[in-house]
Design an enzyme around this catalytic site. Structure first.
Site, short mmCIF file in Angstrom:
data_model
loop_
_atom_site.label_atom_id
_atom_site.label_comp_id
_atom_site.label_asym_id
_atom_site.label_seq_id
_atom_site.Cartn_x
_atom_site.Cartn_y
_atom_site.Cartn_z
N CYS A 52 -46.39 -129.37 -21.77
CA CYS A 52 -46.40 -130.31 -22.88
C CYS A 52 -47.09 -131.61 -22.50
O CYS A 52 -47.54 -132.36 -23.37
CB CYS A 52 -44.98 -130.60 -23.35
SG CYS A 52 -43.89 -131.29 -22.10
N ASP A 112 -39.54 -135.73 -13.26
CA ASP A 112 -39.16 -134.55 -14.05
C ASP A 112 -39.40 -133.29 -13.21
O ASP A 112 -40.54 -132.94 -12.92
CB ASP A 112 -40.00 -134.51 -15.34
CG ASP A 112 -39.53 -133.42 -16.30
OD1 ASP A 112 -38.76 -132.56 -15.88
OD2 ASP A 112 -39.94 -133.47 -17.47
N GLY A 189 -37.30 -120.27 -24.16
CA GLY A 189 -37.95 -120.33 -22.85
C GLY A 189 -37.22 -121.32 -21.97
O GLY A 189 -36.09 -121.74 -22.26
N GLY A 192 -36.36 -124.56 -23.79
CA GLY A 192 -35.34 -124.26 -24.79
C GLY A 192 -33.98 -124.01 -24.16
O GLY A 192 -32.95 -124.50 -24.64
#
Length: 419
Positions: A52, A112, A189, A192
């Site tokens: 993303c 992250d 995924g 998610g």
């Protein structure tokens, strides 16, 4: 294998928004097509990292333009647009970039750690398609070691800050009481899955009010059973979305799966789009009572955890330097492999020609069967390997392969006469 033939070219959140990045996002079919053509364009090894936050192509290639053309041929964005926005790094700069990405230092949300799993998936796919060779395999493994060391010895990834957790923080800000709200999550995924777990653990949502929807029903059911939430079949997706108070989309579609027209007249909602390209039509945010946020908006959420992570960056960089040095030492030795192989072959030929047998006899060297290498002293193979190991050590220290080659032969002759 030349270090200067290793390139990375890509775009990320720093210069492009989600809509632009979406034009160059790569799905599995596109990735397969890129790899299928890569070999015909002189690319030896490569992999594509599409998340993303970024789309990046890493590869041993004749030029970065080859990598750009391979990517843009399969995506909706043009090569000219990509080149205007892209960064290109070569050799050491490209290697350092991958280490930084793997550590979470280049993530939209600092530290992250989800990026590590995404790199693993990218490498796995390229490996299955035979585009991960010795160079990228070793580089990848060293990057993983560095990332693990950073996670173990710094607080860079401490706390629970990630894109999926930022979605929970956004919900808390806009939905103080989530216990009685209907929440629908599309996509199961990794992102998610993490989001669903965070909903259960941190949001205060009642698991009976969380519904998972996935194109593959079995995957939704498996996750629902694990987290004790509900599922709905994909055929009923729009019905459960229209009835929901919160809709979180973590799918990987090329076009929006939820559009403005789908939500007109269905009241206030919070929409969270964790997909690239956008899987919720941006115009949906224009509807009365509808709040829409995407990954770029979520990344701006700032809290004390993120501030603490900033202080850990110097420690992380020091660990990266250490592991980069280990990789470069390996690379330096790989460059000497042809010379070492040639030297070993020559020493074996010298041994087999009988030259040293005559020399040993002339000096009355004890031998069995007329050859000084056949008695119970170290075998010829052991002697040769010892000489080659010594040659490798000298080459690494002195960077003089030609001189080391000659020294190896002299060492072997000396070892033969001493035996």
């Amino acid at each position: 294998m030349n270090l200067n033939e290793f390139y990375i070219t890509g775009i990320n959140y720093k210069k492009t928004d989600a809509s632009i990045r979406g034009q160059f996002a790569v799905n599995t079919d596109q990735y397969a097509a890129i790899l299928e053509e890569a070999g015909q364009n002189g690319v030896e090894e490569m992999f594509v990292l599409s998340t993303c936050n970024r789309t990046e192509v890493f590869g041993l290639a004749p030029s970065p333009n080859v990598l750009i053309d391979l990517l843009c041929k399969q995506t909706s964005g043009s090569a000219d647009s990509f080149k205007e926005l892209a960064y290109i790094k070569q050799g050491m700069a490209a290697i350092e970039h991958l280490f930084s990405v793997g550590a979470g230092l280049d993530s939209q949300i600092l530290g992250d750690y989800e990026i590590v799993g995404q790199i693993k998936q990218a490498i796995k796919f390229a490996r299955e398609n035979e585009f991960v060779g010795t160079f990228i395999e070793r580089l990848y493994n060293t990057v993983l070691q560095s990332s693990k060391a950073i996670k173990a010895h710094t607080e860079l990834s401490s706390g629970t800050v990630s894109v999926s957790f930022a979605a929970i923080q956004f919900l808390k800000q806009h939905l103080p009481d989530a216990s009685h709200k209907k929440i629908v999550l599309l996509g199961t995924g990794k992102i998610g899955r993490n989001t669903c777990k965070n909903l259960v653990d941190y949001c205060g949502a009642d698991s009976n009010n969380i519904t998972l929807v996935n194109r593959t029903q079995a995957k939704a059911e498996a996750l629902a059973q694990e987290l004790q939430v509900k599922t709905a079949p994909y055929s009923q997706m729009m019905q459960v979305v229209q009835q929901a108070d919160v809709v979180i989309v973590a799918t990987n579609a090329e076009e929006p799966v939820i559009c403005k027209k789908d939500l007109e007249g269905f009241g206030a909602k919070i929409l969270i789009d964790l997909s690239i390209p956008n899987n919720i039509e941006p115009a949906a945010g224009e509807l009365p009572g509808v709040a829409l946020v995407n990954v770029d908006g979520l990344s701006r959420i700032n809290d004390e955890t993120l501030q603490n992570r900033i202080a850990e960056v110097p420690k992380a960089n020091a660990i990266i330097v250490q592991h980069m040095q280990e990789f470069l030492e390996w690379y330096g030795m790989r460059q000497h492999v042809p010379a070492l192989k040639a030297a070993k072959l020559k020493l074996q030929e010298l041994h087999e020609c009988g030259l040293f047998t005559l020399a040993a006899e002339a000096e009355n060297t004890p031998a069995t069967g007329g050859c000084p290498f056949h008695h119970k002293q170290p075998s010829s193979e052991e002697t040769i390997q010892k000489v080659i190991n010594n040659m490798a050590l000298k080459m690494r220290r002195q960077q003089l392969p030609g001189c080391s080659y000659i020294e190896a032969i002299n060492d072997f002759i000396s070892a033969g006469n001493m035996n």
